[in-house]
Design an enzyme around this catalytic site. Structure first.
Site, mmCIF file in Angstrom:
data_model
loop_
_atom_site.group_PDB
_atom_site.id
_atom_site.type_symbol
_atom_site.label_atom_id
_atom_site.label_comp_id
_atom_site.label_asym_id
_atom_site.label_seq_id
_atom_site.Cartn_x
_atom_site.Cartn_y
_atom_site.Cartn_z
ATOM 1 N N GLN A 107 94.394 23.071 54.236
ATOM 2 C CA GLN A 107 93.033 22.720 54.672
ATOM 3 C C GLN A 107 92.504 23.810 55.611
ATOM 4 O O GLN A 107 91.345 24.213 55.531
ATOM 5 C CB GLN A 107 93.038 21.370 55.390
ATOM 6 C CG GLN A 107 93.464 20.233 54.484
ATOM 7 C CD GLN A 107 93.544 18.888 55.209
ATOM 8 O OE1 GLN A 107 93.735 18.832 56.412
ATOM 9 N NE2 GLN A 107 93.412 17.824 54.455
ATOM 10 N N ALA A 121 107.606 33.100 53.000
ATOM 11 C CA ALA A 121 108.792 32.424 52.461
ATOM 12 C C ALA A 121 109.294 33.155 51.213
ATOM 13 O O ALA A 121 110.248 32.712 50.570
ATOM 14 C CB ALA A 121 108.480 30.967 52.163
ATOM 15 N N HIS A 220 81.997 31.862 67.398
ATOM 16 C CA HIS A 220 81.002 31.183 66.545
ATOM 17 C C HIS A 220 81.695 30.457 65.389
ATOM 18 O O HIS A 220 81.448 29.277 65.127
ATOM 19 C CB HIS A 220 79.987 32.202 66.012
ATOM 20 C CG HIS A 220 79.226 31.705 64.833
ATOM 21 N ND1 HIS A 220 78.475 30.548 64.881
ATOM 22 C CD2 HIS A 220 79.130 32.171 63.559
ATOM 23 C CE1 HIS A 220 77.934 30.333 63.693
ATOM 24 N NE2 HIS A 220 78.324 31.290 62.875
ATOM 25 N N ARG A 229 86.584 19.969 61.980
ATOM 26 C CA ARG A 229 87.959 19.464 62.003
ATOM 27 C C ARG A 229 88.294 18.553 63.185
ATOM 28 O O ARG A 229 89.366 17.941 63.196
ATOM 29 C CB ARG A 229 88.948 20.645 61.945
ATOM 30 C CG ARG A 229 88.797 21.514 60.699
ATOM 31 C CD ARG A 229 88.980 20.737 59.412
ATOM 32 N NE ARG A 229 88.870 21.605 58.229
ATOM 33 C CZ ARG A 229 89.033 21.186 56.982
ATOM 34 N NH1 ARG A 229 89.295 19.924 56.718
ATOM 35 N NH2 ARG A 229 88.895 22.025 55.973
HETATM 36 C C1 LIG Z 1 86.174 16.379 55.951
HETATM 37 C C2 LIG Z 1 86.313 17.522 54.978
HETATM 38 C C3 LIG Z 1 86.587 17.277 53.652
HETATM 39 C C4 LIG Z 1 86.717 18.340 52.741
HETATM 40 N N1 LIG Z 1 87.021 18.073 51.426
HETATM 41 C C5 LIG Z 1 87.173 19.099 50.567
HETATM 42 C C6 LIG Z 1 87.524 18.852 49.193
HETATM 43 O O1 LIG Z 1 87.660 17.705 48.777
HETATM 44 N N2 LIG Z 1 87.701 19.900 48.367
HETATM 45 C C7 LIG Z 1 87.535 21.192 48.797
HETATM 46 O O2 LIG Z 1 87.694 22.119 48.007
HETATM 47 N N3 LIG Z 1 87.206 21.475 50.074
HETATM 48 C C8 LIG Z 1 87.031 20.469 50.967
HETATM 49 N N4 LIG Z 1 86.720 20.746 52.274
HETATM 50 C C9 LIG Z 1 86.578 22.145 52.699
HETATM 51 C C10 LIG Z 1 85.099 22.527 52.912
HETATM 52 O O3 LIG Z 1 84.351 22.409 51.711
HETATM 53 C C11 LIG Z 1 84.990 23.975 53.441
HETATM 54 O O4 LIG Z 1 85.494 24.855 52.477
HETATM 55 C C12 LIG Z 1 85.770 24.159 54.715
HETATM 56 O O5 LIG Z 1 85.498 23.130 55.627
HETATM 57 C C13 LIG Z 1 85.417 25.521 55.323
HETATM 58 O O6 LIG Z 1 84.116 25.415 55.885
HETATM 59 P P1 LIG Z 1 83.166 26.660 55.969
HETATM 60 O O7 LIG Z 1 82.876 27.225 54.615
HETATM 61 O O8 LIG Z 1 81.975 26.243 56.795
HETATM 62 O O9 LIG Z 1 84.050 27.685 56.856
HETATM 63 P P2 LIG Z 1 84.228 29.244 56.704
HETATM 64 O O10 LIG Z 1 84.911 29.594 55.429
HETATM 65 O O11 LIG Z 1 84.863 29.722 57.977
HETATM 66 O O12 LIG Z 1 82.768 29.787 56.612
HETATM 67 C C14 LIG Z 1 81.856 29.680 57.700
HETATM 68 C C15 LIG Z 1 80.474 29.943 57.166
HETATM 69 O O13 LIG Z 1 80.440 31.287 56.695
HETATM 70 C C16 LIG Z 1 79.685 31.362 55.514
HETATM 71 N N5 LIG Z 1 80.545 31.880 54.439
HETATM 72 C C17 LIG Z 1 81.872 32.137 54.508
HETATM 73 N N6 LIG Z 1 82.305 32.643 53.366
HETATM 74 C C18 LIG Z 1 81.249 32.669 52.542
HETATM 75 C C19 LIG Z 1 81.068 33.081 51.204
HETATM 76 N N7 LIG Z 1 82.061 33.570 50.482
HETATM 77 N N8 LIG Z 1 79.851 32.973 50.667
HETATM 78 C C20 LIG Z 1 78.828 32.504 51.390
HETATM 79 N N9 LIG Z 1 78.918 32.105 52.645
HETATM 80 C C21 LIG Z 1 80.120 32.190 53.223
HETATM 81 C C22 LIG Z 1 79.133 29.989 55.240
HETATM 82 O O14 LIG Z 1 77.886 29.843 55.850
HETATM 83 C C23 LIG Z 1 80.104 29.077 55.964
HETATM 84 O O15 LIG Z 1 79.552 27.840 56.345
HETATM 85 C C24 LIG Z 1 86.570 19.698 53.189
HETATM 86 C C25 LIG Z 1 86.286 19.940 54.538
HETATM 87 C C26 LIG Z 1 86.166 18.868 55.427
HETATM 88 C C27 LIG Z 1 85.877 19.177 56.890
#
Ligand SMILES: Cc1cc2nc3c(=O)[nH]c(=O)nc-3n(C[C@H](O)[C@H](O)[C@H](O)COP(=O)(O)OP(=O)(O)OC[C@H]3O[C@@H](n4cnc5c(N)ncnc54)[C@H](O)[C@@H]3O)c2cc1C
Length: 315
Positions: A107, A121, A220, A229
């Site tokens: 996660q 590993a 940030h 989280r």
């Molecule tokens: C309660 C919960 C349930 C979830 N359930 C699932 C699930 O069922 N299946 C699943 O696959 N995932 C799941 N996730 C994961 C979720 O979809 C996100 O992938 C994860 O929380 C990372 O968030 P993020 O993209 O904001 O973070 P980061 O990857 O750190 O990215 C931060 C921000 O940077 C930008 N960014 C980063 N990389 C890119 C990119 N390549 N392109 C465009 N913008 C980018 C976006 O604005 C993003 O919001 C879950 C997350 C939570 C908290």
């Protein structure tokens, strides 16, 4: 069963010298301290860069003005947080050493905006260490949240569940060690059979197995991680790690931490239709679900936010 201890600290000699860089006394005290999480996990601050003043300094560079009074600095940080001016927060970075079960690491790794280096590993042999949830964590499947758990099972049943997890993990590690056929010094324990490669011997190990990583992230993106989280929708086990990191952040950047609680962690986003309902209430009217244009779940969410005690009765 053979157990090998993964080193909790990198085997490098750190030379400590006086520095002219800005430091945070409260976080300096936390350096190298391990924050215990779950049964065998931890979070440890390895290093950091920047503090609240680095955020202010970066924000003011555009105007060519330096740090002003403390209260003006606080107002500026709160303004930046409230209005989504995120780049000054990227001026601060933190590097953590984390020990966590593989299912939590899966996660965690979804947060792409961090730099990661994980225990290999393929190269090294994993310790026979696995997460065994405490009885109170053994919730039954939730009926209203497919991704969540509800009330804990009974004490008797919890004992059976824990025995099952423990038995399966011990069996898997037993097989792992048998397949490795390693005496601990890289030589076969049994000369009459082959030693399977580490990269393939590991594939039968449970997701509860502990791994370790170094994780470096700017403030940030760390706030984004924490917002997602620490939230009650996140799985309990990763939430425990996020809560420890949140405490570390409170030592590191106390003003930004308060701004984060105010405008992100404890704040809510309302849809335009929800705001219209709130306006109606402020005007002394009694809006109804039927006329609100909200879906049932949005209506219930708003009811709960406005009055958690009478959520059942509606707004
Ligand atoms: C309660 C919960 C349930 C979830 N359930 C699932 C699930 O069922 N299946 C699943 O696959 N995932 C799941 N996730 C994961 C979720 O979809 C996100 O992938 C994860 O929380 C990372 O968030 P993020 O993209 O904001 O973070 P980061 O990857 O750190 O990215 C931060 C921000 O940077 C930008 N960014 C980063 N990389 C890119 C990119 N390549 N392109 C465009 N913008 C980018 C976006 O604005 C993003 O919001 C879950 C997350 C939570 C908290």
């Amino acid at each position: 069963m053979k157990t090998r201890k993964q080193s909790t600290k990198a085997e490098v000699q750190l030379s400590i010298k006086p520095t002219a860089r800005p430091t945070v006394a409260a976080l300096e005290k936390q350096l190298q301290r391990t924050w215990k999480v779950l049964d065998h996990g931890f979070v440890r601050v390895v290093d950091y860069m920047g503090d609240d003043s680095a955020i202010v300094q970066a924000a003011r560079v555009s105007y060519g003005k330096g740090t002003k009074t403390k209260s003006k600095d606080k107002n500026l940080i709160f303004y930046l947080m409230k209005n989504g001016h995120t780049s000054p927060f990227e001026m601060c970075e933190i590097k953590l050493h984390i020990k966590l079960p593989i299912f939590v690491a899966r996660q965690w790794i979804r947060h792409r905006t961090a730099n990661v280096n994980e225990y290999s590993a393929r190269y090294s042999i994993l310790d026979a260490e696995f997460y065994l949830p405490p009885p109170e964590s053994l919730g039954i499947q939730s009926t209203n949240n497919k991704q969540g758990r509800a009330d804990a099972v009974t004490t008797d049943y919890a004992t059976k569940v824990r025995d099952t997890f423990r038995g399966d993990a011990i069996h898997s590690f037993h097989s792992y060690n048998w397949l490795l056929n390693d005496d601990g010094d890289g030589h076969p324990s049994d000369l009459d059979r082959p030693s399977l490669s580490r990269e393939i011997a590991r594939i039968g190990l449970p997701l509860s197995t502990y791994t370790q990583m170094y994780w470096k992230i700017d403030l940030h993106n760390l706030f984004n991680f924490l917002r997602l989280r620490v939230d009650s929708h996140a799985q309990r086990e990763i939430r425990e790690y996020a809560s420890s990191i949140l405490k570390i952040v409170s030592h590191w950047v106390p003003i930004s931490y308060s701004a984060f609680l105010e405008y992100q962690l404890h704040a809510k986003i309302f849809s335009a239709a929800q705001l219209a309902v709130i306006s109606e209430i402020a005007l002394g009217n009694k809006p109804t679900f039927e006329k609100s244009g909200l879906s049932k779940s949005e209506w219930n969410e708003l009811s709960f936010l406005l009055n958690p005690k009478s959520a059942q009765d509606g707004i």
